[in-house]
Design an enzyme around this catalytic site. Structure first.
Site, PDB file in Angstrom:
ATOM      1  N   HIS A   1       0.839  -1.201   0.000  1.00  0.00           N
ATOM      2  CA  HIS A   1       0.000   0.000   0.000  1.00  0.00           C
ATOM      3  C   HIS A   1       0.877   1.256   0.000  1.00  0.00           C
ATOM      4  O   HIS A   1       0.648   2.192  -0.780  1.00  0.00           O
ATOM      5  CB  HIS A   1      -0.912  -0.027   1.227  1.00  0.00           C
ATOM      6  CG  HIS A   1      -1.686   1.225   1.448  1.00  0.00           C
ATOM      7  ND1 HIS A   1      -2.912   1.454   0.871  1.00  0.00           N
ATOM      8  CD2 HIS A   1      -1.385   2.324   2.164  1.00  0.00           C
ATOM      9  CE1 HIS A   1      -3.351   2.648   1.233  1.00  0.00           C
ATOM     10  NE2 HIS A   1      -2.446   3.207   2.023  1.00  0.00           N
ATOM     11  N   GLU A   2       1.903   1.274   0.851  1.00  0.00           N
ATOM     12  CA  GLU A   2       2.796   2.441   0.908  1.00  0.00           C
ATOM     13  C   GLU A   2       3.572   2.601  -0.397  1.00  0.00           C
ATOM     14  O   GLU A   2       3.833   3.719  -0.848  1.00  0.00           O
ATOM     15  CB  GLU A   2       3.766   2.333   2.093  1.00  0.00           C
ATOM     16  CG  GLU A   2       3.098   2.253   3.469  1.00  0.00           C
ATOM     17  CD  GLU A   2       2.105   3.380   3.731  1.00  0.00           C
ATOM     18  OE1 GLU A   2       2.263   4.465   3.138  1.00  0.00           O
ATOM     19  OE2 GLU A   2       1.151   3.149   4.498  1.00  0.00           O
TER      20      GLU A   2
ATOM     21  N   HIS B   1       1.669   4.586  -2.689  1.00  0.00           N
ATOM     22  CA  HIS B   1       1.831   6.033  -2.499  1.00  0.00           C
ATOM     23  C   HIS B   1       3.115   6.525  -3.157  1.00  0.00           C
ATOM     24  O   HIS B   1       3.135   7.581  -3.769  1.00  0.00           O
ATOM     25  CB  HIS B   1       1.866   6.375  -1.005  1.00  0.00           C
ATOM     26  CG  HIS B   1       0.521   6.310  -0.354  1.00  0.00           C
ATOM     27  ND1 HIS B   1      -0.558   6.994  -0.844  1.00  0.00           N
ATOM     28  CD2 HIS B   1       0.094   5.664   0.759  1.00  0.00           C
ATOM     29  CE1 HIS B   1      -1.606   6.752  -0.065  1.00  0.00           C
ATOM     30  NE2 HIS B   1      -1.240   5.945   0.915  1.00  0.00           N
TER      31      HIS B   1
ATOM     32  N   GLU C   1      -5.857   7.237  -1.126  1.00  0.00           N
ATOM     33  CA  GLU C   1      -5.834   5.974  -0.383  1.00  0.00           C
ATOM     34  C   GLU C   1      -6.442   4.849  -1.211  1.00  0.00           C
ATOM     35  O   GLU C   1      -5.910   3.738  -1.265  1.00  0.00           O
ATOM     36  CB  GLU C   1      -6.600   6.113   0.936  1.00  0.00           C
ATOM     37  CG  GLU C   1      -5.958   7.044   1.954  1.00  0.00           C
ATOM     38  CD  GLU C   1      -4.521   6.658   2.275  1.00  0.00           C
ATOM     39  OE1 GLU C   1      -4.210   5.454   2.325  1.00  0.00           O
ATOM     40  OE2 GLU C   1      -3.708   7.577   2.462  1.00  0.00           O
TER      41      GLU C   1
END
Lengths: 427, 363
Positions: B222-223, B226, B276
């Site tokens: 997930h990071e 980003h 997100e």
């Protein structure tokens, strides 16, 4: 307000009238506190009305020969001016800020590993970003003064100022650059010419003002700045030669001299501000016949700053101390949880109390800030203002009777730009 | 009852004050004097006047004329002396208010995001990394409870080796614009985030709460999402722009900084929802390609939800990770049918990773 003179004796003696300031601490504190709290609960919206009411009080406290000044600005027009400023500045500021941040990132370096050149680049970038807003700041300074003049009345006659904000911006940047390039030596030229520019565009009724005097006369007001620089140079010399030859007493003497010079330069700056005001005021002429005299004393101003500052520091610990003390009941009993390890409260109870304490501290802090603003006004701003005003005399005041009214001005931006850019200070 | 008093009249034309005697004329309901006729209901008193021993009167028909009295008994005869002036220029005010709101909305919700997205692509990698480094140091100092030194990095060698396994497995499949640098901070917060320049930060709390290596890998992915979309850099650029404008709105009043901060958080939360969601989708995809189950993201989200409990409802507005339930649902749906996840690491490695903070370092 002393109305005695006006209502009983009509002609002032000796061809001059004294100007005095009658504002008191109690009413001013109450006004600042009340309007400050209203500003707080309206998330800053009431600040336009706060500024208006405080100015009304200050203006009405200024008494010249029995007649007081009147401030006729309104909160609503300031709010409108703020909206106008937003329309013009929001896009500019948002875009400029982001571009500057981007440029900053381009040359941003890790301060632990950077070499000197990179660091200088970073500092240069922050200076440039300051310059991007500077024209607007100067523009706002002129507009704010013009707005205040246009909303000031004496004996029912309006004061006023001609348009000329951009001319002011250009001159201020030019003279400012000269002052910087000359290492501050030409500061009097800047001070004098800018004041002359504004004064030459100022009116009482339909009568124009004029700034007499010579810019080089302001060097007398610079004397303490020069003395301080001399001391600092000498201290640098002492420390340098002392460390070259390893003579400890020389270094110690140099360090002491540096501290003295450091304090002296602050005093010198205040001396310059006070004395140049006195000189410039004493050389203003209204309609070729009305002159002014002002003798503000630097000692009084510095004393007010020091005593007021000390008192403020003391009172701030009391004010914020009370804010924290009010939160204490919420926390009572919580520390015992950690002491004996036995839970006497449920988790929700603890949470509620913690939130309660947080809210009380938060509100207490904000209210504390409002109280401190009010205290700063009555302990420093107002006394200094009162001193400046109290030393002014108007010479040949009979000519004031012959002044005629000027037309009303209706600029819609009020001092919105000054508000948006946070300049103008307390009043 | 009749009233008479000495007064000064300022006619608003000449600067000369004229002394006269004014009387209240009850039959005509007006204040009269030589050459003076003011209807009582048009008379107003100037507010916020210093001293208080003078009554300064104006009238609604004339903006400049003034009457100054010493006798405060006059107030009893003036029914409207406190009434405020009607709002003048209402259409003008509304027009500018609308224009100001439009201007602010344009800059905050259109120009700033677009510019941030564009500029983020042109920032040189070194500048971005430096920004990330500075931010990381600020965070470490801000989170420190002891007041002595910044939060320490966890450096247990076996734990780090285990973490590298996850990183290697994922970054082999991810096509990232910058190189990843992973940090583990010795702090109990259950969280992880990405900073500009490819810095990914895990907190000890998160590592201890995770039930399996896949869950950590899911957060990692997930990071990485980003990092791939340069969210942290865009976010920093956006904040710089928004704060410039918001500072303008709230001015310099007491507590202005607090309001500014909260407003910035609220705007930011709006931006972040999409960011997100996009990072989640990136993570689902990356996990599948790395031979792992996207369902692990749902599992760790459920742990977050259980930890947060009911404080979420109020805090949701201020947090950039709202609507956890939806995200759990989407992660579950992203699991391909018949997926057999390849294990990430053995039990020994996992144990080492969970105790990665048994050794810490300042830098």
């Amino acid at each position: 307000m002393h109305s005695e003179e006006r209502l009983s004796a009509s002609t002032p003696e000796g061809g001059h009238i004294e100007v005095s300031y009658a504002g008191a601490q109690g009413p001013m504190f109450a006004l600042m506190l009340k309007t400050g709290l209203l500003t707080l609960v309206t998330l800053g919206l009431y600040r336009f009305w706060q500024k208006t009411r405080v100015r009304r009080y200050i203006w009405s406290s200024v008494n010249a020969g029995g007649d007081t000044f009147e401030y006729t600005g309104t909160g609503l027009e300031k709010f409108l001016g703020f909206l106008v400023a937003i329309v013009f500045l929001a896009v500019y500021l948002g875009v400029v800020q982001m571009i500057l941040f981007y440029l900053g990132l381009n040359i941003m370096v890790d301060t632990d590993t950077a070499d000197e050149g990179d660091l200088i680049g970073m500092v240069a970038a922050s200076v440039i970003s300051g310059l991007a807003v500077l024209p607007f700041l100067l523009f706002a300074i002129y507009r704010a003064r013009r707005y205040k003049m246009a909303r000031t009345r004496f004996r029912g006659i309006r004061l006023g100022m001609e348009k000329g904000a951009w001319g002011y911006v250009i001159r201020a940047m030019g003279y400012g650059l000269l002052a910087i390039v000359s290492l501050g030596l030409l500061t009097p030229l800047m001070t004098f010419r800018l004041e002359q520019y504004m004064t030459a565009r100022s009116y009482y009724g339909s009568t124009r003002m004029r700034q007499d005097g010579r810019w080089s006369d302001l060097y007398a007001a610079m004397k303490h700045v020069f003395i301080a620089l001399g001391i600092l140079l000498a201290s640098g010399f002492l420390i340098y030669t002392g460390s070259e030859s390893d003579t400890i007493p020389k270094i110690v003497l140099g360090v002491i001299a540096m501290l003295v010079g450091y304090v002296w330069i602050f005093v010198g700056a205040i001396y310059y501000a006070v004395q140049s005001f006195g000189y410039l005021m004493s050389h203003k002429v209204l309609g070729n016949e009305i002159r002014f005299a002002a003798e503000p004393r630097t000692g009084t101003v510095i004393k007010t700053y020091i005593l007021g500052g000390l008192l403020l520091a003391l009172l701030s610990s009391v004010v914020f101390g009370i804010a924290f003390a009010l939160a204490m009941p919420f926390l009572a009993g919580i520390e015992s949880l950690f002491a004996d390890g036995e839970a006497t409260m449920t988790e929700t109870q603890i949470m509620t109390r913690m939130i309660g304490a947080g809210v009380v501290v938060g509100i207490g802090y904000l209210v504390g800030l409002v109280v401190m603003q009010a205290l700063t006004m009555i302990l420093i701003t107002q006394p200094v203002l009162a001193h400046y005003i109290g030393t002014i005399r108007i010479l040949n005041p009979d000519a004031l009777d012959r002044v005629h009214q000027r037309a009303a001005e209706a600029g819609i931006d009020a001092d919105g730009f000054a508000d948006a850019l946070d300049i103008g200070g307390a009043i | 009852m009749s009233f008479a008093a000495e007064a000064i009249h300022l006619d608003g034309e000449s600067g000369q004050p004229i002394r006269l005697t004014v009387t209240v004329d009850n039959t005509h309901q007006s204040l009269t004097g030589p050459g003076l006729h003011w209807p009582l209901n048009t008379i107003r008193e100037l507010p916020d006047t210093a001293g208080g021993d003078l009554v300064i009167l104006s009238r609604t028909e004339n903006a400049v004329e003034r009457l100054i009295l010493k006798d405060s008994a006059i107030r009893a005869h003036l029914p409207c002396r406190r009434r405020s002036a009607p709002v003048a220029n209402r259409p003008l005010l509304l027009k500018w208010a609308a224009a100001a709101m439009g201007s602010v909305a344009l800059i905050l919700f259109v120009l700033v995001p677009i510019m941030a997205d564009q500029l983020a692509n042109y920032i040189p990698p070194e500048g971005e990394r430096a920004l990330g480094q500075v931010t990381l140091n600020e965070i470490r100092e801000a989170l420190d409870d002891s007041g002595l030194e910044p939060v320490r990095f966890c450096t247990d060698p076996d734990g780090l080796t285990a973490l590298r396994r996850i990183e290697a497995r994922l970054s082999g499949e991810a096509d990232l614009p910058v190189e990843i640098t992973v940090h583990i901070l010795d702090h109990e917060m259950v969280n992880a985030f990405a900073l500009p320049g490819g810095h990914i930060v895990f907190f000890r709390g998160l590592i201890e709460q995770a039930g399996a290596p896949d869950e950590l890998a899911a957060v990692f992915a997930h990071e990485m999402g980003h990092v791939a979309s340069r969210d942290p850099t865009r976010h920093a650029l956006r904040s710089a722009g928004s704060i410039g404008v918001l500072g303008l709105l709230f001015g310099d009043f007491a507590g202005g900084a607090v309001v500014l901060f909260l407003a910035e958080r609220l705007i930011d939360a709006q931006y972040s929802q999409t960011a997100e969601a996009a990072a989640d989708v990136f993570a689902h995809d990356l996990m599948r390609r790395a031979g792992l189950s996207p369902g692990a993201l749902a599992t760790i989200f459920e742990r977050f939800a259980a930890l947060d409990g009911d404080t979420r409802t109020f805090m949701q507005h201020f947090m950039s990770h709202p609507a956890l339930g939806d995200r759990i649902e989407r992660a579950r749906r992203a699991v391909p049918a018949g997926l057999l996840p390849e294990p990430l690491m053995g039990d020994a490695d996992w144990a080492a990773l969970q105790t990665i903070c048994s050794r810490t370092a300042r830098n």
